[in-house]
Scaffold this motif. Structure first.
Motif, mmCIF file in Angstrom:
data_model
loop_
_atom_site.group_PDB
_atom_site.id
_atom_site.type_symbol
_atom_site.label_atom_id
_atom_site.label_comp_id
_atom_site.label_asym_id
_atom_site.label_seq_id
_atom_site.Cartn_x
_atom_site.Cartn_y
_atom_site.Cartn_z
ATOM 1 N N PRO A 128 0.660 -0.601 -0.084
ATOM 2 C CA PRO A 128 0.303 0.451 -0.211
ATOM 3 C C PRO A 128 0.445 1.641 0.155
ATOM 4 N N GLN A 129 1.720 1.208 0.854
ATOM 5 C CA GLN A 129 3.125 2.356 0.577
ATOM 6 C C GLN A 129 3.370 2.333 -0.364
ATOM 7 N N ASP A 131 2.594 1.651 -3.700
ATOM 8 C CA ASP A 131 1.449 2.377 -4.571
ATOM 9 C C ASP A 131 1.272 3.670 -3.940
ATOM 10 N N ARG A 132 0.897 4.138 -3.273
ATOM 11 C CA ARG A 132 0.668 5.239 -2.389
ATOM 12 C C ARG A 132 2.266 6.248 -2.759
ATOM 13 N N ARG A 133 2.738 5.556 -3.068
ATOM 14 C CA ARG A 133 4.492 6.814 -3.201
ATOM 15 C C ARG A 133 4.310 7.229 -4.450
ATOM 16 N N HIS A 135 1.457 6.657 -6.836
ATOM 17 C CA HIS A 135 0.898 7.811 -6.893
ATOM 18 C C HIS A 135 1.491 9.164 -7.512
ATOM 19 N N GLU A 136 1.937 9.657 -5.809
ATOM 20 C CA GLU A 136 2.494 10.585 -6.312
ATOM 21 C C GLU A 136 3.283 11.091 -6.381
ATOM 22 N N HIS A 138 6.728 9.381 -6.878
ATOM 23 C CA HIS A 138 7.780 8.648 -6.268
ATOM 24 C C HIS A 138 8.516 7.999 -6.800
ATOM 25 N N THR A 277 -5.565 5.098 12.206
ATOM 26 C CA THR A 277 -6.018 5.649 11.640
ATOM 27 C C THR A 277 -4.432 6.655 10.651
ATOM 28 N N ASP A 280 2.004 5.184 9.405
ATOM 29 C CA ASP A 280 1.398 4.269 8.629
ATOM 30 C C ASP A 280 2.093 3.002 7.953
ATOM 31 N N ILE A 283 -2.004 -1.636 7.607
ATOM 32 C CA ILE A 283 -2.424 -1.866 6.793
ATOM 33 C C ILE A 283 -4.412 -2.535 7.564
#
Length: 312
Positions: A128-129, A131-133, A135-136, A138, A277, A280, A283
């Protein structure tokens, strides 16, 4: 023309604490009138429905079956869980009335074991981390290191239908697999049974697959978490009450625990602002490990059969 309504009205009632039930389960229970309590029934609603309809059985999907709910129906003979965990049912109150309490044992085992591995792998590989990076914008190839599971130790608390399936995948991945289960006289090939404290202390990945009881509540607290290997992973697809959430949050923030994958919580649904929540390396999923199309049918059918086995 009046005979049919008279016959329909005289049918015994089964209360379902949810809004629906698999059509296969409904077909099995065609000789009874089904009353659905809705998506999120509270105690007062369930008491009122039990008093009004006097069900001979309750199929438990959501909500708690307290002593008040049980006492509201003089005709109640069986409480059947649409799932495996019966901690939401006051089993002692049911026992005092001679009411059977049944679980759909194994009906969602494949679904929950698969979800356990989804969380384990997501934690080990930081999916998840990353993937998020991405999309940002990186690209963390030069700095990221995932955890390889081959050769590491998978510890399981509970070796029932779900735990055994989870263990088999660990063996297939080349992990050392250890387990604690006070009810298991033996373990499948490749799995070593150990005392609970040793399983917790020796695990690189600790996955919980046991029911919640008064004896194991907060089994993973500050003291037991402190015995774990540095950088261990904790996964819970069982019951939230097994973990002291504040202690786990501290261990995650400090890095003592590498990551956690959690599908169940002490209080559900999780409210906005819960400590998890904002962390980081945890999950989260909303207690859906056993929620698949196949498991929905399997749990419904098993719950219906458990009712019929008691009612005859």
């Amino acid at each position: 023309m009046s005979a049919l309504p008279q016959q329909q009205a005289s049918r015994e009632v089964i209360l379902v604490t949810g809004a629906d039930l698999a059509e296969q389960a409904v077909a099995l229970l065609s000789g009874y009138e089904l009353v659905f309590a809705g998506k999120a029934p509270d105690e007062e609603q369930l008491v009122a429905l039990a008093r009004q309809h006097q069900p001979v059985a309750i199929i438990v999907r959501y909500g708690r079956i307290t002593a008040r709910v049980i006492e509201a129906s003089a005709r109640l003979r069986v409480i059947s869980k649409h799932g495996t965990g019966i901690d939401t049912i006051d089993s002692e109150a049911a026992k005092q009335r001679g009411i059977a309490v049944k679980a759909a044992t194994g009906a969602n085992a494949a679904a929950v074991a698969e979800h356990s591995w989804a969380l384990i792998l997501a934690c080990a590989k930081a999916v998840p981390q990353l993937d998020r990076r991405m999309h940002e914008g990186h690209w963390d190839k030069a700095t990221h290191k995932s955890l390889e599971l081959r050769g590491r130790t998978l510890g399981l608390v509970g070796l029932g239908a779900i735990g055994a399936r989870t263990a088999a995948v660990g063996v297939a991945l080349g992990m050392r697999v250890i387990a604690h289960d006070p009810f298991a006289a033996s373990a499948p090939s490749g799995i070593e049974l150990l005392p609970l404290a040793e399983v917790i202390a020796q695990s690189d990945v600790l996955s919980l697959h046991c029911p919640l009881t008064k004896d194991n509540a907060n089994m993973l607290g500050a003291a037991t978490l402190a015995t774990m290997r540095p950088g261990a992973i904790v996964v819970n697809t069982a019951r939230g009450g097994l973990i002291d959430e504040a202690a786990l949050a501290d261990a995650l923030r400090s890095g003592a625990v590498r990551a956690a994958g959690l599908d169940s919580f002490q209080s559900e649904p999780v409210q906005p602002g819960h400590p998890f929540t904002g962390i980081d390396n945890v999950i989260l999923s909303p207690h859906i490990g056993g929620v698949t199309s196949d498991a929905y049918v399997g749990m419904g059918v098993a719950a219906a059969r458990n009712v019929l086995a008691v009612l005859g």
